[in-house]
Design an enzyme around this catalytic site. Structure first.
Site, PDB file in Angstrom:
ATOM      1  N   CYS A   1       0.825  -1.210   0.000  1.00 61.13           N
ATOM      2  CA  CYS A   1       0.000   0.000   0.000  1.00 61.13           C
ATOM      3  C   CYS A   1       0.860   1.262   0.000  1.00 61.13           C
ATOM      4  O   CYS A   1       0.681   2.150  -0.829  1.00 61.13           O
ATOM      5  CB  CYS A   1      -0.924  -0.020   1.219  1.00 61.13           C
ATOM      6  SG  CYS A   1      -1.873   1.489   1.398  1.00 61.13           S
TER       7      CYS A   1
ATOM      8  N   CYS B   1      -1.484   1.627  -3.208  1.00 61.90           N
ATOM      9  CA  CYS B   1      -2.489   2.692  -3.043  1.00 61.90           C
ATOM     10  C   CYS B   1      -1.904   4.097  -2.997  1.00 61.90           C
ATOM     11  O   CYS B   1      -2.389   5.003  -3.687  1.00 61.90           O
ATOM     12  CB  CYS B   1      -3.270   2.515  -1.743  1.00 61.90           C
ATOM     13  SG  CYS B   1      -3.347   0.861  -1.066  1.00 61.90           S
TER      14      CYS B   1
ATOM     15  N   LYS C   1       0.237   5.319  -6.087  1.00 61.76           N
ATOM     16  CA  LYS C   1      -0.721   5.338  -7.194  1.00 61.76           C
ATOM     17  C   LYS C   1      -1.622   6.578  -7.106  1.00 61.76           C
ATOM     18  O   LYS C   1      -1.859   7.263  -8.090  1.00 61.76           O
ATOM     19  CB  LYS C   1      -1.569   4.064  -7.151  1.00 61.76           C
ATOM     20  CG  LYS C   1      -2.596   4.002  -8.199  1.00 61.76           C
ATOM     21  CD  LYS C   1      -3.999   3.636  -7.815  1.00 61.76           C
ATOM     22  CE  LYS C   1      -4.578   3.789  -6.502  1.00 61.76           C
ATOM     23  NZ  LYS C   1      -5.499   2.706  -6.137  1.00 61.76           N
TER      24      LYS C   1
ATOM     25  N   GLY D   1      -7.915  -5.843 -17.193  1.00 59.65           N
ATOM     26  CA  GLY D   1      -9.164  -5.081 -17.114  1.00 59.65           C
ATOM     27  C   GLY D   1      -9.586  -4.814 -15.687  1.00 59.65           C
ATOM     28  O   GLY D   1     -10.675  -4.291 -15.439  1.00 59.65           O
TER      29      GLY D   1
ATOM     30  N   TYR E   1      -8.983  -3.219 -11.623  1.00 58.55           N
ATOM     31  CA  TYR E   1      -8.881  -1.814 -11.218  1.00 58.55           C
ATOM     32  C   TYR E   1      -7.479  -1.242 -11.398  1.00 58.55           C
ATOM     33  O   TYR E   1      -7.326  -0.062 -11.740  1.00 58.55           O
ATOM     34  CB  TYR E   1      -9.424  -1.601  -9.796  1.00 58.55           C
ATOM     35  CG  TYR E   1      -8.486  -1.980  -8.664  1.00 58.55           C
ATOM     36  CD1 TYR E   1      -7.655  -1.038  -8.076  1.00 58.55           C
ATOM     37  CD2 TYR E   1      -8.442  -3.274  -8.166  1.00 58.55           C
ATOM     38  CE1 TYR E   1      -6.808  -1.374  -7.028  1.00 58.55           C
ATOM     39  CE2 TYR E   1      -7.602  -3.630  -7.135  1.00 58.55           C
ATOM     40  CZ  TYR E   1      -6.786  -2.670  -6.565  1.00 58.55           C
ATOM     41  OH  TYR E   1      -5.952  -3.010  -5.540  1.00 58.55           O
TER      42      TYR E   1
HETATM   43  P1  FAD Z   1       1.327  -6.085   1.855  1.00 53.41           P
HETATM   44  O1  FAD Z   1       0.954  -4.684   2.102  1.00 53.41           O
HETATM   45  O2  FAD Z   1       1.621  -6.504   0.477  1.00 53.41           O
HETATM   46  O3  FAD Z   1       2.580  -6.377   2.792  1.00 53.41           O
HETATM   47  C1  FAD Z   1       3.272  -7.580   2.726  1.00 53.41           C
HETATM   48  C2  FAD Z   1       4.697  -7.311   3.149  1.00 53.41           C
HETATM   49  O4  FAD Z   1       5.347  -8.548   3.417  1.00 53.41           O
HETATM   50  C3  FAD Z   1       5.522  -6.624   2.071  1.00 53.41           C
HETATM   51  O5  FAD Z   1       6.124  -5.467   2.610  1.00 53.41           O
HETATM   52  C4  FAD Z   1       6.567  -7.661   1.671  1.00 53.41           C
HETATM   53  O6  FAD Z   1       7.797  -7.083   1.316  1.00 53.41           O
HETATM   54  C5  FAD Z   1       6.683  -8.473   2.947  1.00 53.41           C
HETATM   55  N1  FAD Z   1       7.113  -9.850   2.759  1.00 53.41           N
HETATM   56  C6  FAD Z   1       6.602 -10.773   1.912  1.00 53.41           C
HETATM   57  N2  FAD Z   1       7.205 -11.951   2.076  1.00 53.41           N
HETATM   58  C7  FAD Z   1       8.132 -11.779   3.051  1.00 53.41           C
HETATM   59  C8  FAD Z   1       9.069 -12.651   3.684  1.00 53.41           C
HETATM   60  N3  FAD Z   1       9.148 -13.933   3.359  1.00 53.41           N
HETATM   61  N4  FAD Z   1       9.860 -12.153   4.643  1.00 53.41           N
HETATM   62  C9  FAD Z   1       9.776 -10.825   5.005  1.00 53.41           C
HETATM   63  N5  FAD Z   1       8.894  -9.967   4.445  1.00 53.41           N
HETATM   64  C10 FAD Z   1       8.086 -10.441   3.489  1.00 53.41           C
HETATM   65  N6  FAD Z   1      -5.934  -1.218  -1.749  1.00 53.41           N
HETATM   66  C11 FAD Z   1      -6.815  -0.274  -1.362  1.00 53.41           C
HETATM   67  O7  FAD Z   1      -7.506  -0.431  -0.358  1.00 53.41           O
HETATM   68  N7  FAD Z   1      -6.955   0.899  -2.070  1.00 53.41           N
HETATM   69  C12 FAD Z   1      -6.217   1.159  -3.182  1.00 53.41           C
HETATM   70  O8  FAD Z   1      -6.361   2.210  -3.797  1.00 53.41           O
HETATM   71  C13 FAD Z   1      -5.266   0.176  -3.601  1.00 53.41           C
HETATM   72  N8  FAD Z   1      -4.482   0.403  -4.670  1.00 53.41           N
HETATM   73  C14 FAD Z   1      -3.546  -0.524  -5.033  1.00 53.41           C
HETATM   74  C15 FAD Z   1      -2.730  -0.262  -6.128  1.00 53.41           C
HETATM   75  C16 FAD Z   1      -1.778  -1.170  -6.528  1.00 53.41           C
HETATM   76  C17 FAD Z   1      -0.905  -0.863  -7.712  1.00 53.41           C
HETATM   77  C18 FAD Z   1      -1.635  -2.392  -5.787  1.00 53.41           C
HETATM   78  C19 FAD Z   1      -0.601  -3.400  -6.199  1.00 53.41           C
HETATM   79  C20 FAD Z   1      -2.430  -2.666  -4.698  1.00 53.41           C
HETATM   80  C21 FAD Z   1      -3.389  -1.735  -4.304  1.00 53.41           C
HETATM   81  N9  FAD Z   1      -4.232  -1.973  -3.212  1.00 53.41           N
HETATM   82  C22 FAD Z   1      -5.159  -1.026  -2.843  1.00 53.41           C
HETATM   83  C23 FAD Z   1      -4.178  -3.247  -2.457  1.00 53.41           C
HETATM   84  C24 FAD Z   1      -3.397  -3.094  -1.151  1.00 53.41           C
HETATM   85  O9  FAD Z   1      -2.126  -2.541  -1.422  1.00 53.41           O
HETATM   86  C25 FAD Z   1      -3.274  -4.438  -0.470  1.00 53.41           C
HETATM   87  O10 FAD Z   1      -4.560  -4.995  -0.311  1.00 53.41           O
HETATM   88  C26 FAD Z   1      -2.609  -4.332   0.907  1.00 53.41           C
HETATM   89  O11 FAD Z   1      -1.355  -3.735   0.821  1.00 53.41           O
HETATM   90  C27 FAD Z   1      -2.497  -5.727   1.522  1.00 53.41           C
HETATM   91  O12 FAD Z   1      -1.813  -5.642   2.740  1.00 53.41           O
HETATM   92  P2  FAD Z   1      -1.046  -6.923   3.315  1.00 53.41           P
HETATM   93  O13 FAD Z   1      -0.654  -6.582   4.698  1.00 53.41           O
HETATM   94  O14 FAD Z   1      -1.851  -8.140   3.089  1.00 53.41           O
HETATM   95  O15 FAD Z   1       0.239  -7.095   2.378  1.00 53.41           O
END
Ligand code: FAD
Length: 460
Positions: free
Chosen positions: A43, A48, A51, A177, A179
């Site tokens: 994020c 997010c 972006k 296609g 978001y």
């Molecule tokens: P993440 O935030 O992905 O965090 C996972 C972390 O774990 C990362 O920092 C990674 O480096 C770390 N990691 C992974 N494996 C290991 C390991 N083995 N050892 C140590 N560290 C590790 N959501 C919204 O609500 N609004 C938006 O506008 C939006 N826009 C987005 C735009 C884009 C381009 C993308 C790709 C996603 C977007 N999202 C949005 C989705 C949102 O970013 C995710 O849903 C959210 O970040 C998920 O959080 P998380 O904690 O599951 O994982």
């Protein structure tokens, strides 16, 4: 009782992991968080937040056109991509720093490095050592998914690289296609890049209401995005002059940059889940119950790695619910119903609840209220952008099952609509709310005429 190094070891310092780690540490637990990249996760670092900065940056070109209609003289404004990137990177570094500070202040220890499970109570962090822990939280998020067997796919970038382009291309072709594809198409088009969006399905934004999908497609075309539907990629060829995308229709699209935004997959590779006995679902996500507990008694998982609703606020709430349950003696689940979402397309979308098609499928008889109109800001300068507002209402109970808005500020508007829908608001209650004038959102509470979708007639 075993003597572990930590009470909780979190793998992944993204939205879900940071919230869980912070809350658990504030309860007095000994907490470690491993992060292989930068604290903040997708994020903050490559999702997010950057972006949204790019969306803001790209909107100014259109605003300048609108401004002319309001009496401003044409200016010779130009856009400096490198200057924008530097400012964006400074802000991301600041935000990531705040996450680190918050974790430190809560008493959680950040360990930089890639982590993997050795067994259910042991985590190894590359270059940092082996640690034992009573509980483990997997919060490793997702990764862009690419069709690896597509010839020439190595010439394509994903959203990860799109945040760090050395320069803006003249032309871009975006595959996908969903978001992310749609948002980046708006961003690049707004920044003056000749943009083509190619999607294999019948229309973009699968899962959203069909009227929303059609409306966004029309409006994006008005803003200059070329949208090619029903097409598959056969091969990508890099020539000296450009990149050529050969499609199954026989068409070949020449471009300077290809970006694939064809979905994301849970990031579980190399995590040692098998060694710990953690089971995956068929789609490769970590399988969890309502309390985010995995198949192993002392291991939980939250966020995108569980592939429930892949949004930041959902990951945060799942992480918080886990911490409440396990460290505050307050068993808590997160309710995944009526989660609002936004698409920061241009124009943007705000959506909560069921689409018309899903509501018909689940609830049978429904009423539709729909309005398409040019907002007053647009009519003033003679523009042709249109807004869409749609309510899906259950017949009989008159409960509003879905609310969909396309137009300026739709993501802001939908947040408040989501409160009402979550509380089970009925159409009469909704209509008893007095309008705020003059706004786009007032249309939401003034729609009285039922809309009869074409082809349904009396059966609707
Ligand atoms: P993440 O935030 O992905 O965090 C996972 C972390 O774990 C990362 O920092 C990674 O480096 C770390 N990691 C992974 N494996 C290991 C390991 N083995 N050892 C140590 N560290 C590790 N959501 C919204 O609500 N609004 C938006 O506008 C939006 N826009 C987005 C735009 C884009 C381009 C993308 C790709 C996603 C977007 N999202 C949005 C989705 C949102 O970013 C995710 O849903 C959210 O970040 C998920 O959080 P998380 O904690 O599951 O994982």
């Amino acid at each position: 009782m075993a003597n572990y190094d930590y009470d909780l070891f979190v793998i992944g310092a993204g939205s879900g992991g940071v919230r869980a780690a912070r809350l658990a540490a504030l309860s007095g637990a000994r907490v470690a968080v491993a992060e292989e990249h930068r604290v903040g996760g997708t994020c903050v670092i490559r999702g997010c937040v950057p972006k949204k900065f790019m969306v803001y940056a790209s909107e100014f070109a259109h605003s300048a056109k609108v401004a002319e209609g309001y009496g401003w003289s044409e200016s010779q404004a130009s856009f400096d991509w490198k200057r924008f990137l530097a400012a964006k990177d400074r802000e991301i570094a600041r935000l990531s720093g705040i996450y680190v500070t918050n974790l430190n202040n809560a008493g959680a220890e950040v360990i930089h490095g890639r982590a993997k499970l050795v067994d259910a109570h042991t985590v190894e962090v590359e270059g940092k050592g082996v640690f034992t822990t009573e509980k483990v939280l997997i919060a490793t998020g997702g990764r862009p998914w690419l069709p690896e067997t597509l010839p020439g796919v190595e010439h394509a970038i994903t959203s990860e690289e799109a945040f760090h382009l050395l320069e803006l291309p003249k032309r871009i072709m975006i595959a996908g296609g969903g978001y992310i594809a749609v948002e980046f198409a708006g961003i690049f088009a707004g920044l003056g890049v000749d943009t083509t969006l190619v999607y294999r399905g019948a229309n973009i934004l699968r899962g959203f209401d069909d009227d929303v999908r059609a409306h966004v497609t029309d409006e994006m075309k008005k803003r200059g995005v070329k949208i090619v539907l029903g097409c598959q990629h056969e091969r990508i060829e890099k020539t000296e002059a450009c990149i050529v995308n050969h499609m199954n229709s026989g068409a070949a699209i020449e471009t300077d940059l290809v970006m694939f935004a064809t979905g994301r997959a849970p990031y579980t590779a190399g995590l040692g889940l098998e060694a710990a006995g953690v089971k995956l679902a068929e789609n490769g996500a970590v399988a969890v119950d309502a309390y985010s507990k995995t198949s192993v008694e002392n291991i939980w998982a939250v966020g995108d790695v569980t592939d429930r609703i892949n949004l930041t606020p959902v990951a945060i709430r799942e992480g918080a619910a886990f911490a409440q349950t396990e460290f505050y003696g307050n068993p808590t689940t997160f309710d995944h119903d009526m989660v609002a979402s936004a698409v920061f397309s241009q124009p943007p979308v705000g959506s909560v609840g069921l689409s018309e098609a899903d509501a018909r499928h689940k609830h049978g008889k429904i009423d539709i209220y729909l309005s398409r109109f040019r907002p007053m800001k647009t009519t003033f300068y003679g523009g042709d952008e249109r807004c869409l507002i749609k309510l899906v209402v259950e017949q009989g109970s008159e409960r509003i099952l879905g609310c969909h808005v396309v137009g300026p500020d739709a993501p802001e508007i939908i947040q408040m609509a989501a409160v009402a829908l979550k509380m089970g608001v009925t159409k009469p209650q909704w209509d008893s709310t007095c309008a705020v004038h003059p706004t786009l959102a007032e249309e939401l509470v003034t729609m009285r005429e039922k809309h009869v979708p074409q082809g349904l007639g009396a059966a609707a």
